[in-house]
Write a protein that holds these residues in place. Structure first.
Motif, PDB file in Angstrom:
ATOM      1  N   THR A  81       0.815  -1.226   0.000  1.00  0.00           N
ATOM      2  CA  THR A  81       0.000   0.000   0.000  1.00  0.00           C
ATOM      3  C   THR A  81       0.846   1.272   0.000  1.00  0.00           C
ATOM      4  N   MET A 114       0.093  12.082  -1.811  1.00  0.00           N
ATOM      5  CA  MET A 114      -0.172  13.415  -1.280  1.00  0.00           C
ATOM      6  C   MET A 114      -0.048  13.413   0.236  1.00  0.00           C
ATOM      7  N   LEU A 143       6.912 -13.177   9.082  1.00  0.00           N
ATOM      8  CA  LEU A 143       6.477 -13.840  10.310  1.00  0.00           C
ATOM      9  C   LEU A 143       5.552 -14.973   9.910  1.00  0.00           C
TER      10      LEU A 143
HETATM   11  C1  LIG Z   1      -5.050   4.118  -3.740  1.00  0.00           C
HETATM   12  C2  LIG Z   1      -4.543   4.707  -2.467  1.00  0.00           C
HETATM   13  C3  LIG Z   1      -4.264   6.056  -2.404  1.00  0.00           C
HETATM   14  C4  LIG Z   1      -3.795   6.609  -1.219  1.00  0.00           C
HETATM   15  N1  LIG Z   1      -3.435   7.909  -1.223  1.00  0.00           N
HETATM   16  C5  LIG Z   1      -2.951   8.459  -0.090  1.00  0.00           C
HETATM   17  C6  LIG Z   1      -2.492   9.808  -0.109  1.00  0.00           C
HETATM   18  O1  LIG Z   1      -2.463  10.467  -1.156  1.00  0.00           O
HETATM   19  N2  LIG Z   1      -2.054  10.322   1.049  1.00  0.00           N
HETATM   20  C7  LIG Z   1      -2.036   9.616   2.218  1.00  0.00           C
HETATM   21  O2  LIG Z   1      -1.665  10.185   3.237  1.00  0.00           O
HETATM   22  N3  LIG Z   1      -2.419   8.314   2.255  1.00  0.00           N
HETATM   23  C8  LIG Z   1      -2.860   7.723   1.117  1.00  0.00           C
HETATM   24  N4  LIG Z   1      -3.232   6.410   1.124  1.00  0.00           N
HETATM   25  C9  LIG Z   1      -3.160   5.642   2.366  1.00  0.00           C
HETATM   26  C10 LIG Z   1      -1.767   5.103   2.651  1.00  0.00           C
HETATM   27  O3  LIG Z   1      -1.149   4.676   1.459  1.00  0.00           O
HETATM   28  C11 LIG Z   1      -1.863   3.934   3.628  1.00  0.00           C
HETATM   29  O4  LIG Z   1      -2.598   4.312   4.754  1.00  0.00           O
HETATM   30  C12 LIG Z   1      -0.503   3.470   4.121  1.00  0.00           C
HETATM   31  O5  LIG Z   1       0.390   3.297   3.053  1.00  0.00           O
HETATM   32  C13 LIG Z   1      -0.653   2.178   4.894  1.00  0.00           C
HETATM   33  O6  LIG Z   1       0.627   1.792   5.317  1.00  0.00           O
HETATM   34  P1  LIG Z   1       0.834   0.483   6.174  1.00  0.00           P
HETATM   35  O7  LIG Z   1       2.235   0.521   6.669  1.00  0.00           O
HETATM   36  O8  LIG Z   1      -0.242   0.371   7.198  1.00  0.00           O
HETATM   37  O9  LIG Z   1       0.565  -0.711   5.149  1.00  0.00           O
HETATM   38  P2  LIG Z   1       1.514  -1.326   3.984  1.00  0.00           P
HETATM   39  O10 LIG Z   1       2.222  -0.274   3.244  1.00  0.00           O
HETATM   40  O11 LIG Z   1       0.718  -2.273   3.181  1.00  0.00           O
HETATM   41  O12 LIG Z   1       2.595  -2.136   4.803  1.00  0.00           O
HETATM   42  C14 LIG Z   1       2.294  -3.344   5.461  1.00  0.00           C
HETATM   43  C15 LIG Z   1       3.447  -4.290   5.203  1.00  0.00           C
HETATM   44  O13 LIG Z   1       3.315  -5.445   6.036  1.00  0.00           O
HETATM   45  C16 LIG Z   1       3.953  -6.504   5.358  1.00  0.00           C
HETATM   46  N5  LIG Z   1       3.551  -7.786   5.935  1.00  0.00           N
HETATM   47  C17 LIG Z   1       2.304  -8.311   5.934  1.00  0.00           C
HETATM   48  N6  LIG Z   1       2.320  -9.536   6.516  1.00  0.00           N
HETATM   49  C18 LIG Z   1       3.601  -9.772   6.902  1.00  0.00           C
HETATM   50  C19 LIG Z   1       4.254 -10.851   7.564  1.00  0.00           C
HETATM   51  N7  LIG Z   1       3.591 -11.976   7.929  1.00  0.00           N
HETATM   52  N8  LIG Z   1       5.576 -10.765   7.805  1.00  0.00           N
HETATM   53  C20 LIG Z   1       6.278  -9.664   7.437  1.00  0.00           C
HETATM   54  N9  LIG Z   1       5.711  -8.611   6.807  1.00  0.00           N
HETATM   55  C21 LIG Z   1       4.387  -8.659   6.543  1.00  0.00           C
HETATM   56  C22 LIG Z   1       3.483  -6.322   3.920  1.00  0.00           C
HETATM   57  O14 LIG Z   1       4.320  -6.990   3.000  1.00  0.00           O
HETATM   58  C23 LIG Z   1       3.476  -4.810   3.767  1.00  0.00           C
HETATM   59  O15 LIG Z   1       4.629  -4.326   3.102  1.00  0.00           O
HETATM   60  C24 LIG Z   1      -3.660   5.802  -0.067  1.00  0.00           C
HETATM   61  C25 LIG Z   1      -3.930   4.441  -0.131  1.00  0.00           C
HETATM   62  C26 LIG Z   1      -4.338   3.881  -1.334  1.00  0.00           C
HETATM   63  C27 LIG Z   1      -4.567   2.420  -1.432  1.00  0.00           C
END
Ligand SMILES: Cc1cc2nc3c(=O)[nH]c(=O)nc-3n(C[C@H](O)[C@H](O)[C@H](O)COP(=O)(O)OP(=O)(O)OC[C@H]3O[C@@H](n4cnc5c(N)ncnc54)[C@H](O)[C@@H]3O)c2cc1C
Length: 505
Positions: free
Chosen positions: A43, A50, A177
């Motif tokens: 994600t 932005m 994990l």
């Molecule tokens: C289309 C879209 C547009 C967006 N636009 C914006 C924007 O313009 N501005 C903004 O502020 N936010 C935006 N967002 C929101 C933002 O991108 C997300 O909230 C954020 O990237 C989430 O980050 P995360 O670390 O929670 O998840 P992720 O980036 O998905 O990271 C989670 C990680 O955990 C890892 N993982 C999962 N299971 C395991 C395991 N068992 N062992 C080891 N690793 C594991 C995965 O591989 C993954 O890399 C947007 C989201 C989307 C989908």
């Protein structure tokens, strides 16, 4: 692994996991950050890029979230002026959609909900005179302009991981994990590396920052019940050759009430997105559908002087938003706020639900505030701290770039610009010891010279051509078809130009 017992094991190398690892390491805790694929592989590299308050969320009365995000916009702009830059957004006014008074009210709130030091306020726009008017159809003579910021999303994640490591964290990619045993005072975690080997580490506390997989981990290896439900909402983008010659972004309203952005992207392109589609597949396999391509082309074509067609699309990407399920019917209306859930029915696990790139630092700070006292960690520190390379004098990127070009006059202007804007002051480390075009050497592929590649491998956890072409840089967009093969050959030491640079940092 340099040690087998950690205060904290953070699962998930997206923006939230990397941010938490950085914050916790800076408070003196021993931290392992674990990512099953590459940093920002999911994600966090598929966003609209932005750093924004979220003007649209005001319609859903999410004033607290917008205020928090606007405050963070200021903090993040200061911490990483190389990868986060002001973006002026213009919105053509469509008389058939939201009334002008409503938009003015929204923009007034947007300007005033939080202290704004770096960005100009909003205002009306006459597109017959405004530079962004050339790109849109003459039936939209008026509109509005407001400020937000633009971020290189994958690099934001990587810089957090770099900082975490420099503050003592262990960062391990391509390791998942796969199993866990919980005792009263510690977790024993089974980690599987890319070669299939499994080994165990101990953790006093686990942070589940697995984004769209947060529920899978709770219900699977961690075996923990949760109060929160996650709603997975896919969002897709298309990239087309540049549609306009200015630096403004456009916000377009669609008759269904949603909005679509068309933003300048990587010099030669325009990025158009996003969609909101409920999703129940594997988050790693999310991909744009033909309907989404049509939807984005149609929405942009309602406003742009030159229509956008699916045939123009040069690249697409899709990501899955891990949203807190607030039982809203419409996927676009589900809250973008986050929750942290601490389960202490054995050794503790803190899970992250929801969030945005924009609020990652605050989320990380709140997460570590909750767990640091029980682990003996220090106070919060990230609000005024720079990310690696962000210590640019006065935050003035153009002035820094000019200094870089004076110091290294043999750099092609486009390369100097890219190095400054990607690495900030760390560009000086990449170029350390490079005193001539000959010393820079020939690019291995796509404007990537050995000294930059070496830095990416040594300092930024890059392991494959894809890491380099699509996340550490976005050169995949313009690279020749053989670039990936050339890079992979270089990475395995088999490339013709595989001579490694000798300088050290
Ligand atoms: C289309 C879209 C547009 C967006 N636009 C914006 C924007 O313009 N501005 C903004 O502020 N936010 C935006 N967002 C929101 C933002 O991108 C997300 O909230 C954020 O990237 C989430 O980050 P995360 O670390 O929670 O998840 P992720 O980036 O998905 O990271 C989670 C990680 O955990 C890892 N993982 C999962 N299971 C395991 C395991 N068992 N062992 C080891 N690793 C594991 C995965 O591989 C993954 O890399 C947007 C989201 C989307 C989908």
């Amino acid at each position: 692994m340099k040690e087998s017992t950690y205060d904290l094991v953070v699962i998930g190398g997206g923006v939230n996991g990397a941010g938490i690892a950085r914050d916790a390491a800076g408070r003196g805790l021993s931290v392992l950050l674990l990512e099953q694929h590459d940093l920002a592989a999911h994600t966090s590299s598929a966003s609209s890029k932005m750093i924004h308050g979220g003007l649209r969320y005001l319609e859903h009365y999410e004033f607290g979230l917008v205020r928090k995000a606007l405050q963070e916009r200021e903090v993040l702009l200061a911490s990483a002026p190389h990868i986060i830059r002001p973006l002026r957004v213009v919105m053509p006014h469509d008389t058939g959609q939201r009334p002008a008074w409503l938009i003015r009210l929204g923009l007034f709130l947007y300007d005033h909900l939080a202290r704004r030091e770096r960005l100009p306020g909003s205002g009306g726009v006459d597109f017959r005179r405004h530079p962004a008017g050339a790109g849109i159809r003459p039936d939209f003579p008026r509109g509005f302009a407001y400020s937000d910021a633009w971020v290189q999303d994958a690099r934001l994640v990587v810089l957090n991981a770099v900082d975490a490591r420099e503050r003592g964290a262990q960062v391990t990619t391509r390791t998942a994990l796969v199993g866990a045993r919980r005792r009263a005072d510690a977790w024993s975690l089974d980690l599987r590396a890319a070669d299939g080997a499994v080994h165990s580490v101990q953790a006093r506390l686990v942070v589940n920052a697995a984004g769209p997989w947060v529920g899978t981990l709770l219900g699977g290896p961690l075996g923990v019940a949760t109060r929160h439900a996650l709603r997975l909402v896919k969002g897709s983008h298309i990239v087309v050759p540049r549609l306009f010659d200015h630096s403004f972004g456009y916000l377009f309203q669609n008759p269904d009430g949603r909005v679509v952005f068309a933003l300048p992207f990587e010099e030669r392109f325009t990025l158009i997105g996003t969609t909101d589609v409920d999703y129940d597949g594997d988050p790693a396999q999310a991909a744009i559908s033909a309907e989404e391509v049509d939807y984005l082309c149609d929405t942009a074509s309602r406003y742009l002087a030159r229509p956008v067609t699916p045939g123009q699309v040069v690249w697409t990407f899709a990501g899955v938003r891990p949203l807190l399920d607030d039982a809203t019917n419409n996927a676009a209306r589900v809250t973008r706020d986050y929750r942290l859930e601490l389960d202490e029915t054995g050794a503790p696990v803190l899970s992250v639900f929801g969030g945005k790139l924009t609020t990652y630092r605050k989320l990380a700070e709140q997460a570590v505030d909750r767990i640091a006292p029980r682990l003996g960690g220090g106070p919060a520190w990230t609000a005024g701290a720079m990310l690696p390379g962000g210590d640019i004098e006065g935050g003035d990127l153009p002035a820094f770039e000019a200094r870089l070009r004076r110091k290294y006059p043999f750099l092609a202007p486009a390369l100097a610009q890219r190095l400054a804007a990607s690495y900030g002051t760390r560009a000086l480390r990449i170029l350390d010891g490079v005193d001539s075009a000959a010393a820079l050497g020939a690019p291995v592929a796509a404007d990537l010279h050995p000294c930059e590649l070496d830095y990416l491998v040594r300092e930024e956890f890059a392991r494959t051509a894809e890491d380099i072409l699509w996340r550490r840089t976005r050169l995949g967009l313009t690279a020749s078809p053989d670039a990936a093969a050339r890079l992979d050959a270089w990475l395995t030491g088999a490339g013709a130009g595989a001579a490694r640079p000798t300088q050290t940092v």
